[in-house]
Design a protein around this motif. Structure first.
Motif, PDB file in Angstrom:
ATOM      1  N   LEU A  84       0.055  11.167   7.200  1.00 52.19           N
ATOM      2  CA  LEU A  84      -0.191  10.673   5.841  1.00 52.19           C
ATOM      3  C   LEU A  84       1.065  10.622   4.798  1.00 52.19           C
ATOM      4  CD1 LEU A  84      -3.014  13.011   4.231  1.00 52.19           C
ATOM      5  CD2 LEU A  84      -3.123  10.858   5.130  1.00 52.19           C
ATOM      6  N   SER A  85       1.514   9.261   4.917  1.00 55.40           N
ATOM      7  CA  SER A  85       2.985   8.982   4.466  1.00 55.40           C
ATOM      8  C   SER A  85       2.853   8.477   3.148  1.00 55.40           C
ATOM      9  CB  SER A  85       3.557   7.831   5.412  1.00 55.40           C
ATOM     10  OG  SER A  85       2.868   6.539   5.190  1.00 55.40           O
ATOM     11  N   LEU A  86       4.228   8.063   2.861  1.00 58.25           N
ATOM     12  CA  LEU A  86       4.372   7.472   1.271  1.00 58.25           C
ATOM     13  C   LEU A  86       3.461   6.219   1.248  1.00 58.25           C
ATOM     14  CD1 LEU A  86       5.788   8.155  -1.319  1.00 58.25           C
ATOM     15  CD2 LEU A  86       7.479   6.328  -0.562  1.00 58.25           C
ATOM     16  N   ASN A  87       3.369   5.535   2.280  1.00 62.25           N
ATOM     17  CA  ASN A  87       2.801   4.242   2.321  1.00 62.25           C
ATOM     18  C   ASN A  87       1.235   4.416   2.061  1.00 62.25           C
ATOM     19  OD1 ASN A  87       3.588   1.328   2.759  1.00 62.25           O
ATOM     20  ND2 ASN A  87       1.817   1.237   4.434  1.00 62.25           N
ATOM     21  N   GLU A  88       0.703   5.326   2.757  1.00 65.50           N
ATOM     22  CA  GLU A  88      -0.748   5.453   2.727  1.00 65.50           C
ATOM     23  C   GLU A  88      -0.968   6.110   0.927  1.00 65.50           C
ATOM     24  OE1 GLU A  88      -0.197   4.761   6.095  1.00 65.50           O
ATOM     25  OE2 GLU A  88       0.468   6.754   5.954  1.00 65.50           O
ATOM     26  N   TRP A  89      -0.027   7.018   0.501  1.00 66.49           N
ATOM     27  CA  TRP A  89      -0.241   7.191  -0.806  1.00 66.49           C
ATOM     28  C   TRP A  89       0.006   6.237  -1.761  1.00 66.49           C
ATOM     29  CZ3 TRP A  89       3.657   5.999  -4.668  1.00 66.49           C
ATOM     30  CH2 TRP A  89       3.196   6.480  -5.935  1.00 66.49           C
ATOM     31  N   PHE A  90       0.641   5.081  -1.660  1.00 63.53           N
ATOM     32  CA  PHE A  90       0.796   3.993  -2.349  1.00 63.53           C
ATOM     33  C   PHE A  90      -0.486   3.279  -2.433  1.00 63.53           C
ATOM     34  CE2 PHE A  90       2.786  -0.470  -2.889  1.00 63.53           C
ATOM     35  CZ  PHE A  90       2.592  -0.478  -4.034  1.00 63.53           C
ATOM     36  N   ILE A  91      -0.846   3.053  -1.361  1.00 62.68           N
ATOM     37  CA  ILE A  91      -2.106   2.250  -1.400  1.00 62.68           C
ATOM     38  C   ILE A  91      -3.333   2.977  -1.894  1.00 62.68           C
ATOM     39  CG2 ILE A  91      -4.071   1.385   0.175  1.00 62.68           C
ATOM     40  CD1 ILE A  91      -1.938   0.598   2.170  1.00 62.68           C
ATOM     41  N   GLY A  92      -3.467   4.475  -1.647  1.00 60.28           N
ATOM     42  CA  GLY A  92      -4.211   5.165  -2.412  1.00 60.28           C
ATOM     43  C   GLY A  92      -4.140   5.201  -4.203  1.00 60.28           C
ATOM     44  N   TYR A  93      -2.922   5.134  -4.238  1.00 59.21           N
ATOM     45  CA  TYR A  93      -2.554   5.143  -5.786  1.00 59.21           C
ATOM     46  C   TYR A  93      -2.962   3.728  -6.286  1.00 59.21           C
ATOM     47  CZ  TYR A  93       0.332   3.914  -9.996  1.00 59.21           C
ATOM     48  OH  TYR A  93       0.739   4.033 -11.416  1.00 59.21           O
ATOM     49  N   MET A  94      -2.873   2.437  -5.542  1.00 61.25           N
ATOM     50  CA  MET A  94      -3.140   1.116  -6.267  1.00 61.25           C
ATOM     51  C   MET A  94      -4.959   1.327  -6.239  1.00 61.25           C
ATOM     52  SD  MET A  94      -0.683  -1.101  -6.656  1.00 61.25           S
ATOM     53  CE  MET A  94      -1.231  -2.737  -6.045  1.00 61.25           C
ATOM     54  N   LEU A  95      -5.660   1.881  -5.240  1.00 61.11           N
ATOM     55  CA  LEU A  95      -7.172   1.826  -5.075  1.00 61.11           C
ATOM     56  C   LEU A  95      -7.408   2.398  -6.541  1.00 61.11           C
ATOM     57  CD1 LEU A  95      -7.631   2.311  -1.322  1.00 61.11           C
ATOM     58  CD2 LEU A  95      -8.382   0.308  -2.950  1.00 61.11           C
ATOM     59  N   TYR A  96      -6.775   3.695  -6.680  1.00 60.04           N
ATOM     60  CA  TYR A  96      -7.076   4.683  -7.814  1.00 60.04           C
ATOM     61  C   TYR A  96      -6.986   3.981  -9.137  1.00 60.04           C
ATOM     62  CZ  TYR A  96      -7.256   8.901 -10.808  1.00 60.04           C
ATOM     63  OH  TYR A  96      -7.710   9.779 -11.826  1.00 60.04           O
ATOM     64  N   GLN A  97      -5.747   3.258  -9.265  1.00 66.32           N
ATOM     65  CA  GLN A  97      -5.608   2.617 -10.437  1.00 66.32           C
ATOM     66  C   GLN A  97      -6.486   1.466 -10.703  1.00 66.32           C
ATOM     67  OE1 GLN A  97      -3.615   3.813 -12.816  1.00 66.32           O
ATOM     68  NE2 GLN A  97      -3.195   5.461 -11.653  1.00 66.32           N
ATOM     69  N   GLY A  98      -7.351   0.827  -9.516  1.00 70.37           N
ATOM     70  CA  GLY A  98      -8.162  -0.233  -9.622  1.00 70.37           C
ATOM     71  C   GLY A  98      -7.228  -1.474  -9.632  1.00 70.37           C
ATOM     72  N   GLU A  99      -5.892  -1.433  -9.227  1.00 67.85           N
ATOM     73  CA  GLU A  99      -5.297  -2.550  -8.769  1.00 67.85           C
ATOM     74  C   GLU A  99      -5.376  -3.433  -7.940  1.00 67.85           C
ATOM     75  OE1 GLU A  99      -1.059  -2.599 -10.761  1.00 67.85           O
ATOM     76  OE2 GLU A  99      -1.435  -0.271 -10.941  1.00 67.85           O
ATOM     77  N   ILE A 100      -6.275  -2.932  -6.824  1.00 71.71           N
ATOM     78  CA  ILE A 100      -6.419  -3.441  -5.531  1.00 71.71           C
ATOM     79  C   ILE A 100      -7.832  -2.898  -5.282  1.00 71.71           C
ATOM     80  CG2 ILE A 100      -5.461  -2.037  -3.996  1.00 71.71           C
ATOM     81  CD1 ILE A 100      -4.325  -4.567  -2.561  1.00 71.71           C
ATOM     82  N   ARG A 101      -8.699  -3.824  -4.741  1.00 72.90           N
ATOM     83  CA  ARG A 101     -10.141  -3.808  -4.259  1.00 72.90           C
ATOM     84  C   ARG A 101     -10.198  -3.211  -2.617  1.00 72.90           C
ATOM     85  NH1 ARG A 101     -13.400  -8.474  -6.071  1.00 72.90           N
ATOM     86  NH2 ARG A 101     -11.594  -9.564  -5.065  1.00 72.90           N
ATOM     87  N   ARG A 102     -11.019  -2.600  -2.206  1.00 75.33           N
ATOM     88  CA  ARG A 102     -11.325  -2.246  -0.781  1.00 75.33           C
ATOM     89  C   ARG A 102     -11.307  -3.695  -0.013  1.00 75.33           C
ATOM     90  NH1 ARG A 102     -14.947   2.664   0.677  1.00 75.33           N
ATOM     91  NH2 ARG A 102     -15.053   1.271   2.588  1.00 75.33           N
ATOM     92  N   GLU A 103     -12.050  -4.523  -0.536  1.00 83.93           N
ATOM     93  CA  GLU A 103     -11.909  -5.894   0.323  1.00 83.93           C
ATOM     94  C   GLU A 103     -10.693  -6.747   0.390  1.00 83.93           C
ATOM     95  OE1 GLU A 103     -14.426  -6.547  -3.746  1.00 83.93           O
ATOM     96  OE2 GLU A 103     -14.087  -4.840  -2.073  1.00 83.93           O
ATOM     97  N   ASP A 104      -9.739  -6.489  -0.665  1.00 84.49           N
ATOM     98  CA  ASP A 104      -8.760  -7.112  -0.842  1.00 84.49           C
ATOM     99  C   ASP A 104      -7.514  -7.021   0.087  1.00 84.49           C
ATOM    100  OD1 ASP A 104      -9.531  -8.485  -3.205  1.00 84.49           O
ATOM    101  OD2 ASP A 104      -8.318  -6.941  -4.452  1.00 84.49           O
ATOM    102  N   LEU A 105      -7.884  -5.498   0.820  1.00 87.66           N
ATOM    103  CA  LEU A 105      -6.832  -5.109   1.880  1.00 87.66           C
ATOM    104  C   LEU A 105      -6.914  -5.775   3.309  1.00 87.66           C
ATOM    105  CD1 LEU A 105      -7.482  -1.362   1.206  1.00 87.66           C
ATOM    106  CD2 LEU A 105      -5.504  -2.547   0.485  1.00 87.66           C
ATOM    107  N   HIS A 106      -8.001  -6.680   3.263  1.00 85.56           N
ATOM    108  CA  HIS A 106      -7.943  -7.456   4.614  1.00 85.56           C
ATOM    109  C   HIS A 106      -6.995  -8.555   4.885  1.00 85.56           C
ATOM    110  CE1 HIS A 106     -12.085  -5.733   5.538  1.00 85.56           C
ATOM    111  NE2 HIS A 106     -12.411  -6.043   4.317  1.00 85.56           N
ATOM    112  N   THR A 107      -6.535  -9.026   3.526  1.00 84.97           N
ATOM    113  CA  THR A 107      -5.394  -9.988   3.758  1.00 84.97           C
ATOM    114  C   THR A 107      -4.071  -9.567   3.262  1.00 84.97           C
ATOM    115  OG1 THR A 107      -6.373 -10.994   1.826  1.00 84.97           O
ATOM    116  CG2 THR A 107      -7.303 -12.189   3.806  1.00 84.97           C
ATOM    117  N   PHE A 108      -4.110  -8.469   2.302  1.00 86.50           N
ATOM    118  CA  PHE A 108      -2.905  -8.142   2.064  1.00 86.50           C
ATOM    119  C   PHE A 108      -2.812  -6.436   1.562  1.00 86.50           C
ATOM    120  CE2 PHE A 108      -0.219  -6.750  -1.747  1.00 86.50           C
ATOM    121  CZ  PHE A 108       0.978  -7.015  -1.192  1.00 86.50           C
ATOM    122  N   LYS A 109      -2.076  -5.924   2.146  1.00 86.92           N
ATOM    123  CA  LYS A 109      -1.848  -4.601   1.986  1.00 86.92           C
ATOM    124  C   LYS A 109      -0.582  -4.136   1.175  1.00 86.92           C
ATOM    125  CE  LYS A 109      -4.671  -2.664   5.665  1.00 86.92           C
ATOM    126  NZ  LYS A 109      -4.921  -1.636   6.976  1.00 86.92           N
TER     127      LYS A 109
END
Length: 341
Positions: free
Chosen positions: A128-153
């Protein structure tokens, strides 16, 4: 027939690169054949694949459901979401590290103060790295959706060793990631570190050399001259801030950014980092380990200085950001016998 509308995080890249992300299982020859036959079209017209995508562009896929299922894997084309296992990792990382200090944030980037002991990016499955934290933060804030992660992480833009603390830049959008990568590659973004080294350093200096990696041992060596095909040129600038009886607090500007550059370069001139057991002085480190429980190098990414920027990044133009040093830095200063530089 399926269609996809290009959003901000897909824009700015070539059409063929985007198609490779959507059709993960498809060979390049298949993608270019579909473009030639107009089974894949851009804005209703035949495309070559070299076109640069813009926000609002529409890509249409005149392919059977069976072909899409076979070639897509997990893809927005078949309306599947990011696997639950990945989402669980992002949520776990965010929950574990949710108290991290955010230094700065805008639409495109985020700067976070990473404590020592946290990986910037995972080294193996399950980390569990800073990179996973960052994506989790973006999901939590609603700034990215699950489906968006297919083409940009969203991803970190610069890396720090596990036991190095300080500022890490994260790209929230594709334009943000691209711009930060450009600044780092061109060395337009100036990075400064605070650290303690063994011995008394009384003058500022600029040192140069060549760094040679030993992949098997995960170490580097410093050479005064280049070694053909095996070395990288390095440049390190340092300035003493406070001199003590047996150590010095330095500020270092990392002009080039190579693996373990600061640690190995300063050790090569007789001033290894306090707490650095890989490149440092064991007896010196042991004395501080016994008294202060220091187990790793005291190295902190302290300051970032942005160059003049325009357009959508003008908000960052000539901005300077700092991250306060860890408490142990202050304990060493308070308990040390300071001398004049």
């Amino acid at each position: 027939m399926k269609h996809v509308l290009i959003k901000e995080n897909e824009a700015g890249q070539r059409l063929d690169k985007y198609l490779h992300k959507c059709l993960k299982e498809a060979p390049g020859s298949f993608i270019y054949k579909m473009l030639r036959k107009k089974n894949i079209v851009l804005n209703g017209k035949k495309a070559s694949g070299g076109e640069k995508l813009e926000i609002g562009d529409e890509i249409r896929f005149f392919l059977s459901e069976e072909t899409l299922d076979k070639m897509s894997g997990i893809s927005p084309l078949i309306s599947e979401e990011c696997p639950d296992k990945e989402i669980a990792e992002y949520e776990a990382a965010y929950d574990k590290y949710k108290e991290l200090e955010i230094i700065y944030e805008n639409h495109h980037i985020l700067i976070v103060n990473k404590p020592e002991g946290i990986l910037t990016q995972k080294a193996e499955a399950g980390d569990l790295s800073l990179n996973e934290w960052f994506i989790g933060y973006m999901l939590y804030q609603g700034e990215i959706r699950r489906e968006d992660l297919h083409t940009f992480k969203p991803s970190v833009c610069n890396r720090l060793d596990r036991n190095t603390s300080g500022m890490v830049i994260c790209g929230k959008t594709l334009p943000g990631s691209q711009k930060m990568s450009e600044l780092l590659k061109n060395r337009d973004l100036h990075k400064f570190y605070r650290l303690y080294v063994k011995g008394k350093v009384r003058k500022a200096s600029l040192i140069e050399g060549y760094l040679v990696k030993d992949e098997k041992r995960n170490t580097v060596k410093i050479s005064p001259a280049p070694i053909q095909d095996k070395s990288s040129y390095i440049k390190t600038k340092y300035e003493p801030l406070k001199v003590f009886e047996d150590k010095t607090l330095l500020e270092v500007e990392l002009i080039t950014g190579k693996t373990h550059q600061i640690r190995a370069h300063l050790a090569s001139i007789g001033h290894p980092l306090l707490g650095d057991y890989k490149y440092g002085d064991k007896s010196f480190n042991d004395s501080y380990k016994k008294k202060y429980k220091i187990k790793n190098q005291l190295l902190h990414a302290y300051r970032l200085e942005f160059p003049e920027l325009e357009g959508e990044f003008a908000e960052l133009s000539k901005r300077i950001f700092t991250a306060g040093t860890p408490r142990i830095f202050h304990s060493l200063e308070e308990n040390g016998q300071k001398q004049q530089i």
